[in-house]
Design a protein around this motif. Structure first.
Motif, PDB file in Angstrom:
ATOM      1  N   VAL A 152      -2.837  -3.940  -1.247  1.00 42.05           N
ATOM      2  CA  VAL A 152      -2.995  -5.325  -1.683  1.00 42.05           C
ATOM      3  C   VAL A 152      -4.445  -5.766  -1.500  1.00 42.05           C
ATOM      4  O   VAL A 152      -5.073  -5.474  -0.482  1.00 42.05           O
ATOM      5  CB  VAL A 152      -2.053  -6.249  -0.891  1.00 42.05           C
ATOM      6  CG1 VAL A 152      -2.273  -7.707  -1.275  1.00 42.05           C
ATOM      7  CG2 VAL A 152      -0.609  -5.844  -1.132  1.00 42.05           C
ATOM      8  N   ALA A 190       6.140   2.840   4.617  1.00 41.18           N
ATOM      9  CA  ALA A 190       6.420   1.982   3.467  1.00 41.18           C
ATOM     10  C   ALA A 190       7.403   2.654   2.512  1.00 41.18           C
ATOM     11  O   ALA A 190       8.330   2.015   1.997  1.00 41.18           O
ATOM     12  CB  ALA A 190       5.118   1.650   2.747  1.00 41.18           C
ATOM     13  N   GLU A 202      -2.553  -4.668   3.850  1.00 44.06           N
ATOM     14  CA  GLU A 202      -1.134  -4.569   3.516  1.00 44.06           C
ATOM     15  C   GLU A 202      -0.927  -3.456   2.504  1.00 44.06           C
ATOM     16  O   GLU A 202      -1.620  -3.378   1.479  1.00 44.06           O
ATOM     17  CB  GLU A 202      -0.632  -5.891   2.940  1.00 44.06           C
ATOM     18  CG  GLU A 202       0.846  -5.866   2.580  1.00 44.06           C
ATOM     19  CD  GLU A 202       1.298  -7.117   1.851  1.00 44.06           C
ATOM     20  OE1 GLU A 202       2.445  -7.134   1.354  1.00 44.06           O
ATOM     21  OE2 GLU A 202       0.506  -8.071   1.779  1.00 44.06           O
ATOM     22  N   SER A 215      11.268   1.398   1.567  1.00 45.57           N
ATOM     23  CA  SER A 215      11.714   1.123   0.203  1.00 45.57           C
ATOM     24  C   SER A 215      12.899   2.002  -0.182  1.00 45.57           C
ATOM     25  O   SER A 215      13.831   1.538  -0.840  1.00 45.57           O
ATOM     26  CB  SER A 215      10.553   1.340  -0.769  1.00 45.57           C
ATOM     27  OG  SER A 215      10.951   1.065  -2.094  1.00 45.57           O
ATOM     28  N   ARG A 232       1.180 -12.159   2.772  1.00 45.27           N
ATOM     29  CA  ARG A 232       2.115 -11.071   3.034  1.00 45.27           C
ATOM     30  C   ARG A 232       3.541 -11.590   3.137  1.00 45.27           C
ATOM     31  O   ARG A 232       3.825 -12.506   3.913  1.00 45.27           O
ATOM     32  CB  ARG A 232       1.725 -10.371   4.336  1.00 45.27           C
ATOM     33  CG  ARG A 232       2.557  -9.148   4.673  1.00 45.27           C
ATOM     34  CD  ARG A 232       1.860  -8.335   5.730  1.00 45.27           C
ATOM     35  NE  ARG A 232       1.675  -9.112   6.956  1.00 45.27           N
ATOM     36  CZ  ARG A 232       2.367  -8.905   8.076  1.00 45.27           C
ATOM     37  NH1 ARG A 232       3.295  -7.976   8.103  1.00 45.27           N
ATOM     38  NH2 ARG A 232       2.123  -9.622   9.141  1.00 45.27           N
ATOM     39  N   PRO A 256      13.780  -3.656   5.519  1.00 44.18           N
ATOM     40  CA  PRO A 256      12.431  -4.161   5.827  1.00 44.18           C
ATOM     41  C   PRO A 256      11.967  -3.731   7.207  1.00 44.18           C
ATOM     42  O   PRO A 256      12.768  -3.458   8.105  1.00 44.18           O
ATOM     43  CB  PRO A 256      12.597  -5.685   5.751  1.00 44.18           C
ATOM     44  CG  PRO A 256      14.048  -5.931   6.022  1.00 44.18           C
ATOM     45  CD  PRO A 256      14.777  -4.742   5.471  1.00 44.18           C
ATOM     46  N   GLN A 292       1.989  -1.568   0.110  1.00 41.67           N
ATOM     47  CA  GLN A 292       3.303  -1.775  -0.485  1.00 41.67           C
ATOM     48  C   GLN A 292       3.776  -0.513  -1.185  1.00 41.67           C
ATOM     49  O   GLN A 292       2.976   0.198  -1.817  1.00 41.67           O
ATOM     50  CB  GLN A 292       3.257  -2.931  -1.485  1.00 41.67           C
ATOM     51  CG  GLN A 292       2.956  -4.280  -0.865  1.00 41.67           C
ATOM     52  CD  GLN A 292       2.929  -5.384  -1.897  1.00 41.67           C
ATOM     53  OE1 GLN A 292       2.661  -5.151  -3.074  1.00 41.67           O
ATOM     54  NE2 GLN A 292       3.195  -6.608  -1.459  1.00 41.67           N
ATOM     55  N   CYS A 323       6.972  -2.866   2.656  1.00 44.21           N
ATOM     56  CA  CYS A 323       5.693  -3.485   3.019  1.00 44.21           C
ATOM     57  C   CYS A 323       5.327  -3.121   4.455  1.00 44.21           C
ATOM     58  O   CYS A 323       6.131  -3.318   5.366  1.00 44.21           O
ATOM     59  CB  CYS A 323       5.762  -5.004   2.878  1.00 44.21           C
ATOM     60  SG  CYS A 323       5.943  -5.569   1.181  1.00 44.21           S
ATOM     61  N   THR A 324       4.133  -2.593   4.643  1.00 41.30           N
ATOM     62  CA  THR A 324       3.637  -2.276   5.975  1.00 41.30           C
ATOM     63  C   THR A 324       2.194  -2.751   6.089  1.00 41.30           C
ATOM     64  O   THR A 324       1.534  -3.049   5.089  1.00 41.30           O
ATOM     65  CB  THR A 324       3.676  -0.763   6.256  1.00 41.30           C
ATOM     66  OG1 THR A 324       2.842  -0.091   5.295  1.00 41.30           O
ATOM     67  CG2 THR A 324       5.079  -0.222   6.177  1.00 41.30           C
ATOM     68  N   PRO A 358       7.631  -7.468  10.487  1.00 42.65           N
ATOM     69  CA  PRO A 358       6.286  -7.846  10.038  1.00 42.65           C
ATOM     70  C   PRO A 358       5.250  -7.892  11.157  1.00 42.65           C
ATOM     71  O   PRO A 358       4.055  -8.001  10.875  1.00 42.65           O
ATOM     72  CB  PRO A 358       6.504  -9.241   9.433  1.00 42.65           C
ATOM     73  CG  PRO A 358       7.741  -9.757  10.083  1.00 42.65           C
ATOM     74  CD  PRO A 358       8.603  -8.558  10.322  1.00 42.65           C
TER      75      PRO A 358
END
Length: 317
Positions: free
Chosen positions: A211, A228, A161, A232, A139, A237, A163, A146-147, A240
Motif C-alpha cells: 500500500v 498475508a 501495509e 487470505s 489501514r 484476519p 495486502q 492484511c499485515t 492489527p
C-alpha cells in the motif's frame, strides 16, 4: 529562467548572475559548439558535465544536472555521467500517490543509505516526519490478508501495509501479481507455502500489493508476505496490532535480519503490541524490548501462531 540549450550561453548566464545554484534541465539537451556530435551523445555529455563541474568548483556554484531515466528507473543515456558528478540522486514515487522519496545511489562525500520522504501538497513538497504513520493511516482494522511489515530504507525503519488476495481461478494458468515486491521472490515464497505447509495455490489467483506505491527491496518482508497469504487463504484476519519481519529460506526456515532493535522501537512507537520475527534475532536482542516478541524457526510455526485451530487442515482453495 533561461530557455537555452547552448553550453556557452549557460556558462555566460552563470558568470553574469553568479547564482548560489544552477539547475540544468536536462543534460541530454545541452550541447557545446566545440564538438560536432549531436546533443546527448557521449562526447557532448562528457564535455558539458566536465565544463559545468569545473565552474562549480571554481566559482563555488552548486550545479544540479537533471537527466532522463529509462522505464526501469535507471539513468538513461551515457553512463559516463554518473562518474563525472559527485552525487546521483533519484526522485522516486508513484504518479497516483502524493508521496515522493529522495534516494542517493552515489554520494562521493556522504552516505547513500539515507532517504527523504516528502508529500506533494497544494503549496508544494513538504517533508514527512513520520512516514510509517502516513503509510498506515487508512489501514482496515479487521480485513483478511492484511499485515504490517517492518522494513528498512537505509538505516531508517518504515512500517508498510502489505495486502494479499487469494481467490479461486477458472483459468488454466493462475495469475500472480506482485505490486511493490520482487516477482521472482514472491513466486519462491508461494512455492515454499505449497511444499512446506501443503497450501494449495495451483488453482488460485494470488495478488499482492504494498500500500502506498512503495517498493520493498529487502527479504525481511518474507514473513509478512506468507502471513498475508495465509490470512487470505483461510479467510481469517490477523490482529492489527501485530507486525512481521524475517527472511524465509527454501526449506521453510526463518532466518535472522539486521537492525531488529530499530524495527521494534518503531513498532512500539506506533502502538503495536507484538512482533513476529526470527527466533535467532530474538535471542540476539539485548535486554528487555518495548513490545512482546514471538520468535519463529520455521514457517510451520507461523501457521500455528496465526491459525492454531486449523494449522493441520488442508487448504480448501
Amino acid at each position: 529562467l533561461a530557455a537555452e540549450t547552448s553550453l556557452d550561453a549557460v556558462v555566460e548566464q552563470i558568470g553574469i548572475l553568479k547564482p548560489a545554484a544552477a539547475i540544468v534541465d536536462s543534460i541530454q539537451t545541452v550541447w557545446s559548439r566545440s564538438l560536432e556530435s549531436a546533443a546527448g551523445s557521449l562526447s557532448q555529455v562528457r564535455e558539458v558535465a566536465g565544463r559545468l563541474t569545473e565552474i562549480a568548483k571554481r566559482d563555488e556554484v552548486g550545479v544540479w544536472l537533471i537527466g532522463h531515466v529509462t522505464k526501469d528507473g535507471s539513468l538513461a543515456g551515457p553512463r559516463a555521467l554518473e562518474h563525472l558528478v559527485d552525487t546521483v540522486v533519484y526522485f522516486e514515487g508513484d504518479r497516483q500517490h502524493s508521496h515522493r522519496i529522495l534516494r542517493a545511489t552515489k554520494n562521493r562525500f556522504g552516505p547513500t543509505d539515507e532517504i527523504g520522504v516528502f508529500e506533494m501538497r497544494s503549496d508544494g513538497l513538504a517533508p514527512v516526519d513520520n512516514p510509517s504513520a502516513l503509510f498506515l493511516a487508512e489501514r482496515p482494522p479487521h480485513a483478511t490478508g492484511c499485515t504490517v511489515v517492518a522494513t528498512l530504507e537505509g538505516t531508517r525503519p518504515i512500517l508498510l501495509e502489505l495486502q494479499a488476495l487469494v481467490t479461486p481461478t477458472g483459468a488454466a494458468v493462475p495469475r500472480r501479481v506482485a505490486n511493490g515486491l520482487d516477482f521472482q521472490r514472491v513466486a519462491m515464497l508461494l512455492a515454499v507455502l505449497e511444499k512446506r505447509l501443503d497450501v494449495r495455490l495451483a488453482t488460485a489467483d494470488v495478488f499482492l500489493n504494498v500500500v502506498g506505491g512503495l517498493e520493498i527491496r529487502e527479504p525481511a518482508a518474507d514473513l509478512g508476505v506468507l502471513a498475508a497469504v495465509l490470512s487470505s487463504v483461510r479467510n481469517t484476519p490477523i490482529d492489527p496490532r501485530w507486525a512481521f519481519f524475517g527472511e524465509v529460506g527454501l526449506g521453510g526456515e526463518v532466518r535472522g535480519v539486521p537492525q531488529a532493535e530499530k524495527r521494534l522501537q518503531e513498532l512500539a512507537r506506533l502502538g503495536f503490541t507484538r512482533a513476529v520475527l526470527p527466533r535467532a534475532t530474538v535471542e540476539a536482542l539485548p535486554g528487555e524490548q518495548p513490545l512482546e516478541t514471538a520468535g519463529l524457526t520455521h514457517v510451520g510455526a507461523l501457521a500455528e501462531l496465526l491459525l492454531p485451530a486449523r494449522a493441520g487442515r488442508r487448504n480448501p482453495v
